[in-house]
Design a protein around this motif. Structure first.
Motif, PDB file in Angstrom:
ATOM      1  N   ILE A  78       0.864  -1.177   0.000  1.00 50.05           N
ATOM      2  CA  ILE A  78       0.000   0.000   0.000  1.00 50.05           C
ATOM      3  C   ILE A  78       0.903   1.229   0.000  1.00 50.05           C
ATOM      4  N   ASP A  79       0.535   2.221  -0.802  1.00 52.57           N
ATOM      5  CA  ASP A  79       1.430   3.379  -0.890  1.00 52.57           C
ATOM      6  C   ASP A  79       1.227   4.353   0.275  1.00 52.57           C
ATOM      7  N   CYS A  80       2.052   5.374   0.303  1.00 53.67           N
ATOM      8  CA  CYS A  80       2.108   6.322   1.426  1.00 53.67           C
ATOM      9  C   CYS A  80       0.759   6.970   1.723  1.00 53.67           C
ATOM     10  N   ASP A  81      -0.009   7.254   0.668  1.00 55.53           N
ATOM     11  CA  ASP A  81      -1.301   7.917   0.842  1.00 55.53           C
ATOM     12  C   ASP A  81      -2.451   6.925   0.952  1.00 55.53           C
ATOM     13  N   GLY A  82      -2.152   5.644   0.749  1.00 51.62           N
ATOM     14  CA  GLY A  82      -3.189   4.622   0.844  1.00 51.62           C
ATOM     15  C   GLY A  82      -4.124   4.590  -0.342  1.00 51.62           C
ATOM     16  N   ASP A  83      -3.777   5.319  -1.414  1.00 51.66           N
ATOM     17  CA  ASP A  83      -4.720   5.353  -2.530  1.00 51.66           C
ATOM     18  C   ASP A  83      -4.254   4.577  -3.759  1.00 51.66           C
ATOM     19  N   THR A  84      -3.208   3.790  -3.626  1.00 56.00           N
ATOM     20  CA  THR A  84      -2.767   2.905  -4.703  1.00 56.00           C
ATOM     21  C   THR A  84      -2.185   1.630  -4.100  1.00 56.00           C
ATOM     22  N   LEU A  85      -2.460   0.508  -4.740  1.00 63.60           N
ATOM     23  CA  LEU A  85      -1.891  -0.769  -4.315  1.00 63.60           C
ATOM     24  C   LEU A  85      -0.867  -1.240  -5.339  1.00 63.60           C
ATOM     25  N   LEU A  86       0.148  -1.927  -4.845  1.00 62.46           N
ATOM     26  CA  LEU A  86       1.106  -2.603  -5.717  1.00 62.46           C
ATOM     27  C   LEU A  86       1.031  -4.088  -5.392  1.00 62.46           C
ATOM     28  N   LEU A  87       0.670  -4.863  -6.401  1.00 54.45           N
ATOM     29  CA  LEU A  87       0.582  -6.312  -6.227  1.00 54.45           C
ATOM     30  C   LEU A  87       1.798  -6.960  -6.865  1.00 54.45           C
ATOM     31  N   LEU A  88       2.588  -7.673  -6.070  1.00 56.94           N
ATOM     32  CA  LEU A  88       3.664  -8.462  -6.656  1.00 56.94           C
ATOM     33  C   LEU A  88       3.068  -9.837  -6.917  1.00 56.94           C
ATOM     34  N   VAL A  89       3.116 -10.236  -8.168  1.00 55.41           N
ATOM     35  CA  VAL A  89       2.402 -11.451  -8.571  1.00 55.41           C
ATOM     36  C   VAL A  89       3.305 -12.381  -9.359  1.00 55.41           C
ATOM     37  N   ASP A  90       2.847 -13.615  -9.461  1.00 52.88           N
ATOM     38  CA  ASP A  90       3.443 -14.529 -10.428  1.00 52.88           C
ATOM     39  C   ASP A  90       2.389 -14.732 -11.511  1.00 52.88           C
ATOM     40  N   GLN A  91       2.636 -14.137 -12.659  1.00 51.87           N
ATOM     41  CA  GLN A  91       1.680 -14.178 -13.761  1.00 51.87           C
ATOM     42  C   GLN A  91       1.827 -15.485 -14.534  1.00 51.87           C
ATOM     43  N   GLN A  92       0.748 -16.227 -14.608  1.00 52.14           N
ATOM     44  CA  GLN A  92       0.734 -17.425 -15.426  1.00 52.14           C
ATOM     45  C   GLN A  92       0.386 -16.997 -16.846  1.00 52.14           C
ATOM     46  N   GLY A  93       1.257 -17.264 -17.810  1.00 51.87           N
ATOM     47  CA  GLY A  93       0.984 -16.893 -19.200  1.00 51.87           C
ATOM     48  C   GLY A  93       1.085 -15.405 -19.411  1.00 51.87           C
ATOM     49  N   VAL A  94       0.062 -14.821 -19.997  1.00 54.02           N
ATOM     50  CA  VAL A  94       0.103 -13.410 -20.384  1.00 54.02           C
ATOM     51  C   VAL A  94      -0.912 -12.605 -19.572  1.00 54.02           C
ATOM     52  N   ALA A  95      -0.575 -11.357 -19.290  1.00 51.15           N
ATOM     53  CA  ALA A  95      -1.474 -10.505 -18.499  1.00 51.15           C
ATOM     54  C   ALA A  95      -2.500  -9.789 -19.376  1.00 51.15           C
ATOM     55  N   CYS A  96      -2.135  -9.490 -20.614  1.00 46.90           N
ATOM     56  CA  CYS A  96      -2.974  -8.612 -21.435  1.00 46.90           C
ATOM     57  C   CYS A  96      -3.982  -9.400 -22.265  1.00 46.90           C
ATOM     58  N   HIS A  97      -5.182  -8.828 -22.385  1.00 44.85           N
ATOM     59  CA  HIS A  97      -6.232  -9.513 -23.135  1.00 44.85           C
ATOM     60  C   HIS A  97      -5.951  -9.547 -24.643  1.00 44.85           C
ATOM     61  N   THR A  98      -4.921  -8.794 -25.071  1.00 44.39           N
ATOM     62  CA  THR A  98      -4.516  -8.851 -26.475  1.00 44.39           C
ATOM     63  C   THR A  98      -3.569 -10.024 -26.734  1.00 44.39           C
ATOM     64  N   GLY A  99      -3.200 -10.740 -25.676  1.00 45.03           N
ATOM     65  CA  GLY A  99      -2.294 -11.874 -25.812  1.00 45.03           C
ATOM     66  C   GLY A  99      -0.839 -11.511 -25.584  1.00 45.03           C
ATOM     67  N   ARG A 100      -0.615 -10.254 -25.187  1.00 44.77           N
ATOM     68  CA  ARG A 100       0.751  -9.843 -24.896  1.00 44.77           C
ATOM     69  C   ARG A 100       1.067 -10.070 -23.413  1.00 44.77           C
ATOM     70  N   ARG A 101       2.333 -10.217 -23.124  1.00 43.10           N
ATOM     71  CA  ARG A 101       2.750 -10.458 -21.743  1.00 43.10           C
ATOM     72  C   ARG A 101       2.282  -9.331 -20.819  1.00 43.10           C
ATOM     73  N   ASN A 102       2.446  -8.070 -21.224  1.00 42.74           N
ATOM     74  CA  ASN A 102       1.945  -6.960 -20.414  1.00 42.74           C
ATOM     75  C   ASN A 102       1.156  -5.992 -21.294  1.00 42.74           C
ATOM     76  N   CYS A 103       0.421  -5.113 -20.627  1.00 40.10           N
ATOM     77  CA  CYS A 103      -0.505  -4.219 -21.335  1.00 40.10           C
ATOM     78  C   CYS A 103       0.155  -2.969 -21.905  1.00 40.10           C
ATOM     79  N   PHE A 104       1.402  -2.711 -21.536  1.00 38.45           N
ATOM     80  CA  PHE A 104       2.045  -1.440 -21.899  1.00 38.45           C
ATOM     81  C   PHE A 104       2.930  -1.617 -23.130  1.00 38.45           C
ATOM     82  N   PHE A 105       2.325  -2.002 -24.234  1.00 35.68           N
ATOM     83  CA  PHE A 105       3.097  -2.357 -25.431  1.00 35.68           C
ATOM     84  C   PHE A 105       3.129  -1.232 -26.454  1.00 35.68           C
TER      85      PHE A 105
END
Lengths: 133, 133
Positions: A78-105
């Motif tokens: 949880i960040d300093c202001d409590g208004d954002t979360l950071l999730l450390l995850v183990d991603q199985q396969g791809v995160a993006c619905h376009t089939g890419r590993r991440n959404c920031f392509f």
């Protein structure tokens, strides 16, 4: 049951939501950003499988329930202001619905947008008629 | 001038804002999350110094203008839906107004919240009367 201190440290917005950044725990790759409500946070902490809240479907969104591309929770921060979360995850396969590993392509290159990653999986392979999952 | 395609690819919310995740470009550390409006995106791309929009001050927030803890833009990425930005930056000093390197210093440990990082700089050293900067 989730410690009440954890939930009270989170400042949900007027719609009852908080943005959550998903980062691959070992490589540091930022995979995606989505939203959680109180119930999604509780379920994620209880099951260690990431559950978001889909604003478009107005319902809990258990990541991977349709596509199989599950996120296993490794750590929740949880960040300093409590208004954002950071999730450390183990991603199985791809995160993006376009089939890419991440959404920031899409990146700015020489002043214009450029795609810097190609899909690893065809979206049709991931989904039936569901746009996300 | 910013390529109009870049701005039109961003889906600003009803308040004219988009969340922007700042990540240290070389280590992958997620530093903070803040908001940008159209003008903040344009200024950031033009100057390569990250400028956010402060929702509490309702004004452009040139990161580091008070504290000196500037973020130099290395890359700007837009996600699949256009509703989140990822900024790869070179953070000078610390990103968090508490004096910590990043804002995500509270983690769930054994079901309770725990601080996992200490300030590297005293906040009083960073600021006069300004809460952020």
């Amino acid at each position: 049951m989730t410690d009440p201190d954890i939930l009270s440290a989170i400042r949900f917005d007027a719609a009852g939501l908080v943005p959550a950044i998903a980062q691959q725990h070992d490589t540091g790759e930022v995979l995606m950003m989505a939203w959680m409500n109180r119930e999604a946070v509780q379920e994620t902490l209880a099951t260690h499988r990431v559950c978001y809240f889909s604003r478009s479907r107005n319902a809990l969104w258990r990541k991977g329930e349709t596509s199989g591309q599950v996120q296993h929770l490794k750590d929740l921060r949880i960040d300093c202001d409590g208004d954002t979360l950071l999730l450390l995850v183990d991603q199985q396969g791809v995160a993006c619905h376009t089939g890419r590993r991440n959404c920031f392509f899409r990146a700015v290159r020489d002043g214009a947008l450029e795609e810097i990653a190609a899909p690893l999986v065809a979206p049709e392979t991931l989904y039936g008629s569901h746009p996300h999952g």
